[in-house]
Scaffold this motif. Structure first.
Motif, PDB file in Angstrom:
ATOM      1  N   HIS A  98      60.456   6.948 -52.792  1.00 28.08           N
ATOM      2  CA  HIS A  98      60.281   7.098 -54.098  1.00 28.08           C
ATOM      3  C   HIS A  98      60.043   5.854 -54.724  1.00 28.08           C
ATOM      4  CE1 HIS A  98      64.627   5.558 -54.118  1.00 28.08           C
ATOM      5  NE2 HIS A  98      64.069   5.075 -55.475  1.00 28.08           N
ATOM      6  N   TRP A 142      60.905  11.081 -59.986  1.00 31.62           N
ATOM      7  CA  TRP A 142      60.848  12.661 -60.208  1.00 31.62           C
ATOM      8  C   TRP A 142      60.175  12.794 -61.451  1.00 31.62           C
ATOM      9  CZ3 TRP A 142      60.731  16.951 -57.475  1.00 31.62           C
ATOM     10  CH2 TRP A 142      61.191  18.107 -58.036  1.00 31.62           C
ATOM     11  N   HIS A 143      60.372  11.995 -62.428  1.00 31.80           N
ATOM     12  CA  HIS A 143      59.958  12.514 -63.817  1.00 31.80           C
ATOM     13  C   HIS A 143      58.439  12.289 -63.590  1.00 31.80           C
ATOM     14  CE1 HIS A 143      59.804  12.697 -68.477  1.00 31.80           C
ATOM     15  NE2 HIS A 143      59.145  11.597 -68.060  1.00 31.80           N
ATOM     16  N   GLU A 145      56.471  12.421 -61.307  1.00 33.16           N
ATOM     17  CA  GLU A 145      55.921  13.516 -60.590  1.00 33.16           C
ATOM     18  C   GLU A 145      55.425  14.653 -61.078  1.00 33.16           C
ATOM     19  OE1 GLU A 145      54.058  13.258 -57.302  1.00 33.16           O
ATOM     20  OE2 GLU A 145      53.811  11.460 -58.402  1.00 33.16           O
ATOM     21  N   TRP A 157      57.231  22.305 -57.705  1.00 31.28           N
ATOM     22  CA  TRP A 157      57.691  22.511 -56.214  1.00 31.28           C
ATOM     23  C   TRP A 157      56.471  22.694 -55.499  1.00 31.28           C
ATOM     24  CZ3 TRP A 157      62.487  20.430 -55.048  1.00 31.28           C
ATOM     25  CH2 TRP A 157      63.510  20.488 -56.037  1.00 31.28           C
ATOM     26  N   ASN A 161      53.447  17.377 -55.021  1.00 30.56           N
ATOM     27  CA  ASN A 161      54.436  16.572 -55.660  1.00 30.56           C
ATOM     28  C   ASN A 161      55.067  15.710 -54.570  1.00 30.56           C
ATOM     29  OD1 ASN A 161      57.061  15.609 -56.404  1.00 30.56           O
ATOM     30  ND2 ASN A 161      57.451  17.228 -57.681  1.00 30.56           N
ATOM     31  N   MET A 163      57.250  13.595 -54.315  1.00 27.25           N
ATOM     32  CA  MET A 163      58.706  13.464 -54.104  1.00 27.25           C
ATOM     33  C   MET A 163      59.392  14.606 -53.257  1.00 27.25           C
ATOM     34  SD  MET A 163      60.378  10.758 -55.332  1.00 27.25           S
ATOM     35  CE  MET A 163      61.983  11.255 -55.981  1.00 27.25           C
TER      36      MET A 163
END
Length: 288
Positions: A98, A142-143, A145, A157, A161, A163
């Protein structure tokens, strides 16, 4: 070593002698892969004493953190897909993929602000910083992406993405290691990874300790300048890489203007003319 290697690679690239830099970073990928696989195999199968086991994992983690993440850091700032993929491989081998997202698209833009998880606050101890920075950087990536998927009109999902792809990659890596050499090898991979990214976050702690950018308007902060560099350098005795941060902030300024459209634009960054093309789907600059 970390600072000298990072600056040395960049100096070579800036002067135009890129072949040597690329060769070093590219060649390190199979070296690190072989080193990590050898170490986990050795830890799982060889009759090592507890001291030898600790020494093995500390030594390998120091190498993959001090050298591997340094080269990965250089690769994730490149524009070519092949080199970006090599950076992902290096980061996966230390269980920190990440970083490729959070560092480039989060840290550089938000360094010195409350949004940045890897800017150490004045008075914050190293261990408290790590407890906040490590999970915080994952959440921030994550935010980033999720926002990228929203702008592109894609499901969160999905394979788009990064991540999600990184999570699948790590699961596959750990599963393969476990199937090949058992649970001891999985522990070895995790421990050397922890040593590696702990070294990285220690460097982050030192480089950005106490850095604060003034909030000009709600959500808008002053740009990083030489004054911030001097202030941090006086506090901890080492200067952060402010020149790289300024370059990334300039990239973000272009993205704010051109996001959602296809544009070509020539800009002057640190004395070098760079042509940026902005992809409307990902809002990611590609340097030509």
């Amino acid at each position: 070593f970390f600072f000298q290697a990072e600056d040395g690679i960049r100096d070579v690239a800036v002067t135009g002698v890129q072949t040597c830099s690329s060769d070093l970073t590219w060649l390190w990928v199979p070296v690190q892969a072989a080193l990590v696989l050898w170490a986990v195999h050795r830890f799982a199968t060889a009759p090592l004493t507890p001291v030898e086991q600790v020494g093995l994992l500390l030594s390998v983690g120091t190498v993959t953190g001090g050298i591997g993440i340094t080269y990965a850091h250089e690769l994730v700032h490149r524009s070519g897909r092949f080199e970006l993929a090599l950076g992902d491989v290096l980061l996966a081998l230390v269980s920190y993929p990440h970083f490729a997202i959070e560092h480039v698209y989060g840290h550089h833009r938000h360094v010195g602000t409350p949004v940045d998880p890897v800017t150490a606050r004045r008075g914050e101890g190293l261990y408290r910083f790590m407890a906040r920075a490590i999970p915080g950087s994952v959440a921030h990536a994550w935010h980033i992406e999720v926002e990228r998927a929203r702008r592109a009109g894609r499901a969160v999902w999905s394979p788009g993405n990064r991540m999600v792809r990184y999570a699948i990659t790590l699961l596959a890596l750990y599963a393969a290691v476990g199937l090949a050499w058992g649970p001891r090898a999985v522990i070895a991979l995790a421990v050397q990874s922890g040593v590696a990214f702990s070294l990285l976050e220690t460097i982050n702690y030192i480089e950005h300790y106490g850095l604060v950018r003034a909030e000009i308007t709600p959500g808008q902060f002053e740009r990083v300048s030489a004054q911030h560099r001097v202030a941090v350098g006086r506090g901890v005795g080492i200067a952060p890489h402010h020149h790289e941060t300024q370059r990334a902030v300039e990239h973000d300024r272009l993205l704010d203007v051109a996001c959602g459209q296809h544009r070509h634009r020539n800009v002057e960054l640190h004395g070098m003319a760079v042509n940026h093309e902005v992809d409307s789907a990902s809002c990611r600059p590609r340097t030509k």
